[in-house]
Scaffold this active site. Structure first.
Site, PDB file in Angstrom:
ATOM      1  CG  ASP A 184      -1.968   1.044   1.241  1.00  0.00           C
ATOM      2  OD1 ASP A 184      -3.143   0.695   1.355  1.00  0.00           O
ATOM      3  OD2 ASP A 184      -1.624   2.236   1.122  1.00  0.00           O
ATOM      4  CG  ASP A 219      -2.995   3.359  -2.239  1.00  0.00           C
ATOM      5  OD1 ASP A 219      -4.029   2.684  -2.118  1.00  0.00           O
ATOM      6  OD2 ASP A 219      -2.420   3.923  -1.299  1.00  0.00           O
ATOM      7  CD  GLU A 220      -5.542  -1.613  -0.097  1.00  0.00           C
ATOM      8  OE1 GLU A 220      -5.798  -2.396   0.810  1.00  0.00           O
ATOM      9  OE2 GLU A 220      -6.301  -0.686  -0.419  1.00  0.00           O
TER      10      GLU A 220
HETATM   11  P1  TTP Z   1      -5.269   4.943   1.380  1.00  0.00           P
HETATM   12  O1  TTP Z   1      -4.247   3.920   1.024  1.00  0.00           O
HETATM   13  O2  TTP Z   1      -6.370   4.559   2.306  1.00  0.00           O
HETATM   14  O3  TTP Z   1      -4.566   6.208   2.036  1.00  0.00           O
HETATM   15  P2  TTP Z   1      -3.184   6.904   1.691  1.00  0.00           P
HETATM   16  O4  TTP Z   1      -2.418   6.135   0.679  1.00  0.00           O
HETATM   17  O5  TTP Z   1      -3.426   8.325   1.359  1.00  0.00           O
HETATM   18  O6  TTP Z   1      -2.421   6.886   3.081  1.00  0.00           O
HETATM   19  P3  TTP Z   1      -1.778   5.643   3.856  1.00  0.00           P
HETATM   20  O7  TTP Z   1      -2.018   4.434   3.006  1.00  0.00           O
HETATM   21  O8  TTP Z   1      -0.322   5.991   3.986  1.00  0.00           O
HETATM   22  O9  TTP Z   1      -2.468   5.604   5.172  1.00  0.00           O
HETATM   23  O10 TTP Z   1      -5.954   5.494   0.073  1.00  0.00           O
HETATM   24  C1  TTP Z   1      -5.231   5.676  -1.130  1.00  0.00           C
HETATM   25  C2  TTP Z   1      -5.725   6.915  -1.848  1.00  0.00           C
HETATM   26  O11 TTP Z   1      -7.121   6.825  -2.107  1.00  0.00           O
HETATM   27  C3  TTP Z   1      -5.536   8.183  -1.048  1.00  0.00           C
HETATM   28  O12 TTP Z   1      -4.250   8.775  -1.245  1.00  0.00           O
HETATM   29  C4  TTP Z   1      -6.649   9.048  -1.532  1.00  0.00           C
HETATM   30  C5  TTP Z   1      -7.728   8.091  -1.973  1.00  0.00           C
HETATM   31  N1  TTP Z   1      -8.793   8.074  -0.955  1.00  0.00           N
HETATM   32  C6  TTP Z   1      -9.923   8.870  -1.156  1.00  0.00           C
HETATM   33  O13 TTP Z   1     -10.031   9.545  -2.187  1.00  0.00           O
HETATM   34  N2  TTP Z   1     -10.894   8.885  -0.196  1.00  0.00           N
HETATM   35  C7  TTP Z   1     -10.786   8.164   0.981  1.00  0.00           C
HETATM   36  O14 TTP Z   1     -11.681   8.222   1.836  1.00  0.00           O
HETATM   37  C8  TTP Z   1      -9.624   7.351   1.164  1.00  0.00           C
HETATM   38  C9  TTP Z   1      -9.467   6.544   2.425  1.00  0.00           C
HETATM   39  C10 TTP Z   1      -8.662   7.339   0.184  1.00  0.00           C
HETATM   40 MG    MG Z   2      -2.175   4.094   0.811  1.00  0.00          MG
END
Ligand code: TTP
Ligand code: MG
Length: 436
Positions: free
Chosen positions: A11, A105-106
């Site tokens: 991730d 992103d995952e």
């Molecule tokens: P995440 O992987 O949940 O968050 P992140 O990568 O920003 O942070 P981390 O993993 O380090 O905790 O989500 C990936 C992307 O998806 C995030 O950058 C933005 C988008 N996203 C949204 O648009 N709305 C949301 O509610 C969430 C959780 C994520």
């Molecule tokens: Mg993330």
């Protein structure tokens, strides 16, 4: 029950915000919030520097501004996020034939389908994270590896930011014991509140409960499933592209290309990449196709069957280059892609001399794709181009003026200048620069 740590969960850290910091050098190391514009907008994500102030995903933008007024508040640039996401997924597909993306992103990766030496798992993971940072021009990923999807995902979360965690087999149950019940896949707010009312806060609490009790509260199937997960028993498999119908790759260019030999070189590189993934998947392609998007966004796709099945880059490249000969590229090309399909599972159909035997065109299609053409005006963070000052991004707008910071990923922090909104020297410019 012993099972090896074979599922990897990756991730990206603060994904959208990290892309913005990469592309806007003046924002590196600073609080950045993506989303949350307008009176009712919510935050998509925040950089770790902004999280220190309590800014979180899904928080109303007004609340985020109150907690961290000095953050840069930006609109989203989805083409840029997609570009980096594709690079990451391609990298994972080079590791294993079985990659299951969960979002931009995952992804889960089945390491039993990889050539990694699992006795040197930490070296491989560190190499992967380093390569990801190189190819994406500076993004970072956190990685968890465990015997199940559930535990691998919890491990990557625990490793954040910019870390990795490998849970050895036998350690899973202890590792998840202190987690709140909410961390279990499938436990949403409703199930969580039911569990809290019967005094179950952690995974360890769930393990002490009887199955009858859980069944009464949640229904039998859900109760059983939860009890299994509480003991880290999660049979879900990685749903990868082993059954994929096609394997493909494509490049979008910062500047339209008219030179045929340059396009051929790119097709050769794409063919090499696709061939590597075909070999990783253990299949042989009978059909090769190309996709060519013109400067005017019209798209031409051409495909042909080979005389047999191949996993060799030379054969794929030769077919792709022949297909390109049927395309008029003089107007400029902004994207090319190579795709392979119609897979054979064995090498028996392999081309004898790996040449192209009397290829026959199978189909030609024309489609128009306008995605990403239109911008959303001068939103904060938008990419712009000024005839004299070059590339930059919208820092702020108001009173008929727009303020631009002139910097790019490779420039280092740049200066700020203000223009009138209708200044003809300034245009919205969503073209992506190639990475890294
Ligand atoms: P995440 O992987 O949940 O968050 P992140 O990568 O920003 O942070 P981390 O993993 O380090 O905790 O989500 C990936 C992307 O998806 C995030 O950058 C933005 C988008 N996203 C949204 O648009 N709305 C949301 O509610 C969430 C959780 C994520
Ligand atoms: Mg993330």
């Amino acid at each position: 029950m012993r099972s090896e740590a074979k599922i990897l969960h990756l991730d990206l850290d603060a994904f959208f915000a990290a892309v913005e910091q990469r592309d806007k050098p003046s924002l590196r190391g600073k609080p950045v919030v993506v989303g949350g514009a307008g009176p009712r907008g919510v935050v998509a994500t925040a950089s770790y520097e902004a999280r220190v102030f309590g800014v979180r995903s899904a928080m109303p933008g007004t609340e985020a501004r109150r907690r961290c007024p000095n953050a840069a508040f930006l609109g989203g640039r989805f083409p840029a996020y997609r570009q980096s996401s594709e690079i990451v997924m391609q990298l994972l597909e080079e590791v294993s034939a079985s990659v299951e993306p969960l979002s931009l992103d995952e992804a889960f990766v089945d390491l039993s389908q990889s050539e990694w030496d699992l006795t040197r798992l930490d070296e491989h993971v560190e190499e992967l994270r380093g390569e990801l940072t190189r190819r994406t021009g500076g993004l970072m990923a956190s990685v968890g590896v465990a015997s199940s999807k559930f535990v691998a995902k919890v491990a990557s979360e625990a490793a954040k930011p910019n870390g990795f965690k490998i849970i050895e087999s036998g350690d899973e149950v202890d590792f998840i014991a202190e987690l709140p019940v909410r961390a279990i896949p499938g436990v949403g707010p409703v199930t969580e509140s039911k569990l809290l009312t019967i005094g179950m806060r952690s995974v360890a609490d769930l393990r002490k409960a009887s199955r009858e009790e859980l069944g009464r509260e949640l229904g039998r199937a859900a109760g059983e499933g939860l009890a299994e997960l509480a003991f880290a028993r999660d049979p879900r498999r990685v749903q990868g592209e082993r059954e994929a119908k096609s394997i493909s790759t494509e490049d979008t260019f910062a500047v339209d290309i008219v030179d045929r030999s340059e396009l051929e070189a790119i097709l050769r590189r794409d063919a090499a990449h696709v061939a590597k993934r075909i070999r990783a998947a253990g299949v042989f392609a009978r059909t090769v196709a190309i996709k060519v998007r013109m400067a005017d966004f019209s798209t031409v796709s051409k495909a042909r069957s080979l005389g047999g099945a191949t996993d060799r880059e030379e054969s794929i490249a030769a077919a792709a280059i022949e297909l390109l000969e049927e395309v008029d590229v003089r107007g400029g090309v902004r994207l090319v892609g190579v795709s392979t399909s119609n897979f054979a599972a064995s090498a028996q159909e392999r081309l004898f001399d790996e040449g192209i035997h009397a290829p026959t065109p199978t189909h030609t299609t024309n489609e128009v794709d306008v995605s990403g053409v239109r911008g959303r005006g001068w939103f904060p963070g938008a990419d712009v181009l000024h005839t004299k000052h070059g590339r930059g991004w919208v820092w702020g707008t108001g009173l008929g003026r727009v303020t631009i910071r002139f910097e790019t990923r490779n420039s280092g922090p740049g200066p700020v200048r203000t223009f009138t909104e209708d200044d003809p020297a300034l245009v919205f410019s969503p073209e992506l620069m190639p990475l890294p």
